[in-house]
Design a protein around this motif. Sequence first.
Motif, PDB file in Angstrom:
ATOM      1  N   GLN A 117      38.126  44.956  30.827  1.00  0.00           N
ATOM      2  CA  GLN A 117      37.574  43.604  30.859  1.00  0.00           C
ATOM      3  C   GLN A 117      38.677  42.576  30.600  1.00  0.00           C
ATOM      4  O   GLN A 117      39.588  42.812  29.809  1.00  0.00           O
ATOM      5  CB  GLN A 117      36.496  43.498  29.768  1.00  0.00           C
ATOM      6  CG  GLN A 117      35.767  42.180  29.722  1.00  0.00           C
ATOM      7  CD  GLN A 117      34.840  42.091  28.519  1.00  0.00           C
ATOM      8  OE1 GLN A 117      35.291  41.971  27.383  1.00  0.00           O
ATOM      9  NE2 GLN A 117      33.535  42.175  28.759  1.00  0.00           N
ATOM     10  N   LYS A 118      38.596  41.430  31.274  1.00  0.00           N
ATOM     11  CA  LYS A 118      39.590  40.371  31.096  1.00  0.00           C
ATOM     12  C   LYS A 118      38.955  39.166  30.412  1.00  0.00           C
ATOM     13  O   LYS A 118      37.825  38.786  30.729  1.00  0.00           O
ATOM     14  CB  LYS A 118      40.169  39.941  32.449  1.00  0.00           C
ATOM     15  CG  LYS A 118      41.068  40.987  33.104  1.00  0.00           C
ATOM     16  CD  LYS A 118      41.684  40.448  34.380  1.00  0.00           C
ATOM     17  CE  LYS A 118      42.583  41.472  35.051  1.00  0.00           C
ATOM     18  NZ  LYS A 118      43.180  40.944  36.306  1.00  0.00           N
ATOM     19  N   LYS A 119      39.702  38.585  29.483  1.00  0.00           N
ATOM     20  CA  LYS A 119      39.244  37.380  28.775  1.00  0.00           C
ATOM     21  C   LYS A 119      40.338  36.335  28.805  1.00  0.00           C
ATOM     22  O   LYS A 119      41.525  36.653  28.894  1.00  0.00           O
ATOM     23  CB  LYS A 119      38.887  37.722  27.325  1.00  0.00           C
ATOM     24  CG  LYS A 119      37.720  38.687  27.163  1.00  0.00           C
ATOM     25  CD  LYS A 119      37.404  38.908  25.699  1.00  0.00           C
ATOM     26  CE  LYS A 119      36.210  39.838  25.525  1.00  0.00           C
ATOM     27  NZ  LYS A 119      35.887  40.059  24.089  1.00  0.00           N
ATOM     28  N   ASP A 120      39.923  35.050  28.715  1.00  0.00           N
ATOM     29  CA  ASP A 120      40.910  33.978  28.655  1.00  0.00           C
ATOM     30  C   ASP A 120      41.348  33.780  27.209  1.00  0.00           C
ATOM     31  O   ASP A 120      40.924  34.515  26.297  1.00  0.00           O
ATOM     32  CB  ASP A 120      40.354  32.690  29.271  1.00  0.00           C
ATOM     33  CG  ASP A 120      39.089  32.209  28.564  1.00  0.00           C
ATOM     34  OD1 ASP A 120      38.834  32.644  27.421  1.00  0.00           O
ATOM     35  OD2 ASP A 120      38.349  31.398  29.162  1.00  0.00           O
ATOM     36  N   GLY A 123      38.747  33.559  24.580  1.00  0.00           N
ATOM     37  CA  GLY A 123      37.883  34.712  24.374  1.00  0.00           C
ATOM     38  C   GLY A 123      36.723  34.800  25.341  1.00  0.00           C
ATOM     39  O   GLY A 123      35.864  35.680  25.192  1.00  0.00           O
ATOM     40  N   ASN A 124      36.684  33.909  26.330  1.00  0.00           N
ATOM     41  CA  ASN A 124      35.612  33.965  27.325  1.00  0.00           C
ATOM     42  C   ASN A 124      35.906  35.046  28.358  1.00  0.00           C
ATOM     43  O   ASN A 124      37.053  35.216  28.791  1.00  0.00           O
ATOM     44  CB  ASN A 124      35.476  32.604  28.029  1.00  0.00           C
ATOM     45  CG  ASN A 124      35.148  31.493  27.059  1.00  0.00           C
ATOM     46  OD1 ASN A 124      34.275  31.633  26.205  1.00  0.00           O
ATOM     47  ND2 ASN A 124      35.868  30.377  27.171  1.00  0.00           N
ATOM     48  N   VAL A 125      34.878  35.772  28.751  1.00  0.00           N
ATOM     49  CA  VAL A 125      35.052  36.859  29.709  1.00  0.00           C
ATOM     50  C   VAL A 125      35.286  36.299  31.108  1.00  0.00           C
ATOM     51  O   VAL A 125      34.483  35.515  31.621  1.00  0.00           O
ATOM     52  CB  VAL A 125      33.821  37.791  29.708  1.00  0.00           C
ATOM     53  CG1 VAL A 125      33.975  38.863  30.784  1.00  0.00           C
ATOM     54  CG2 VAL A 125      33.626  38.427  28.342  1.00  0.00           C
ATOM     55  N   ILE A 126      36.408  36.675  31.690  1.00  0.00           N
ATOM     56  CA  ILE A 126      36.731  36.259  33.054  1.00  0.00           C
ATOM     57  C   ILE A 126      36.185  37.270  34.053  1.00  0.00           C
ATOM     58  O   ILE A 126      35.612  36.913  35.084  1.00  0.00           O
ATOM     59  CB  ILE A 126      38.258  36.115  33.228  1.00  0.00           C
ATOM     60  CG1 ILE A 126      38.812  35.076  32.262  1.00  0.00           C
ATOM     61  CG2 ILE A 126      38.604  35.745  34.668  1.00  0.00           C
ATOM     62  CD1 ILE A 126      40.320  34.968  32.296  1.00  0.00           C
ATOM     63  N   SER A 127      36.363  38.541  33.752  1.00  0.00           N
ATOM     64  CA  SER A 127      35.842  39.607  34.620  1.00  0.00           C
ATOM     65  C   SER A 127      35.504  40.824  33.765  1.00  0.00           C
ATOM     66  O   SER A 127      36.202  41.126  32.798  1.00  0.00           O
ATOM     67  CB  SER A 127      36.856  39.976  35.705  1.00  0.00           C
ATOM     68  OG  SER A 127      38.035  40.513  35.128  1.00  0.00           O
ATOM     69  N   GLU A 128      34.421  41.477  34.148  1.00  0.00           N
ATOM     70  CA  GLU A 128      34.003  42.676  33.429  1.00  0.00           C
ATOM     71  C   GLU A 128      34.882  43.856  33.852  1.00  0.00           C
ATOM     72  O   GLU A 128      35.592  43.799  34.853  1.00  0.00           O
ATOM     73  CB  GLU A 128      32.532  42.986  33.733  1.00  0.00           C
ATOM     74  CG  GLU A 128      31.554  41.914  33.255  1.00  0.00           C
ATOM     75  CD  GLU A 128      31.429  41.868  31.733  1.00  0.00           C
ATOM     76  OE1 GLU A 128      31.942  42.802  31.061  1.00  0.00           O
ATOM     77  OE2 GLU A 128      30.840  40.908  31.215  1.00  0.00           O
ATOM     78  N   GLU A 129      34.835  44.935  33.062  1.00  0.00           N
ATOM     79  CA  GLU A 129      35.591  46.115  33.456  1.00  0.00           C
ATOM     80  C   GLU A 129      35.011  46.664  34.751  1.00  0.00           C
ATOM     81  O   GLU A 129      33.802  46.559  35.002  1.00  0.00           O
ATOM     82  CB  GLU A 129      35.571  47.166  32.350  1.00  0.00           C
ATOM     83  CG  GLU A 129      34.223  47.698  31.963  1.00  0.00           C
ATOM     84  CD  GLU A 129      34.304  48.754  30.872  1.00  0.00           C
ATOM     85  OE1 GLU A 129      33.256  49.308  30.512  1.00  0.00           O
ATOM     86  OE2 GLU A 129      35.409  49.031  30.382  1.00  0.00           O
TER      87      GLU A 129
END
Length: 208
Positions: A117-120, A123-129
């Motif tokens: 998973q990617k976060k900015d 801490g906001n999720v940019i893309s899920e795993e």
Amino acid sequence: MARLSFNVAATDPASGSDLLPGGMYIFRIEKVETGPTQRDPDSERVACTFTAVKPDGMKGRKMFVGFNTRNSNPQAERIGQSELAALAAAVGIRETMQDDQELVGKFFLARVGVRPQKKDAAGNVISEEQNNIKKYAPANQWDEATMNVAVVEHAPTAGAAPNVPAWAAAAPAPAAVPPFAAPAPAAAPAVAAPPPPPPAPAKMPWEK
């Protein structure tokens, strides 16, 4: 309003994740569609649906993969074309592909990974795993011993014949010497014969 009879308590809830565990799979290409992306009408993306046929425990699971064959981002285009070429080579297509349907029904071997998973910075999720394919290969390279990412090297089974090369097995082993055998006596050194005596000196005339 429609009538509904559904026993929630008797049904296992969905986990919310359709991710495949990382590992080695054989897939069948079920569906291929080519068209522009939603963001760029001038782009071209080849969208594929893969269905797992191996290992048996994952049979029927789906994986969706897209290849950006034309994109305003040169890097995305290069990666997409390179990955599509790897897929085509894995299913035996090495020349120009005239129709995306040439891929349908083909089988291939793939090493599947899980992209985290990617976060900015906030801490906001940019893309899920999500799943990604790390390598494509021909399906005939499948090995039952490598169904998972980690290839386990098994210890030899007790009583099994050792893995000895043919040339080593053909050579006879040297005979064992009993521990009680006495050592062989050392050979006596050779004694040289004495030289012959010198000849008698000739007599002088006055000695005759």
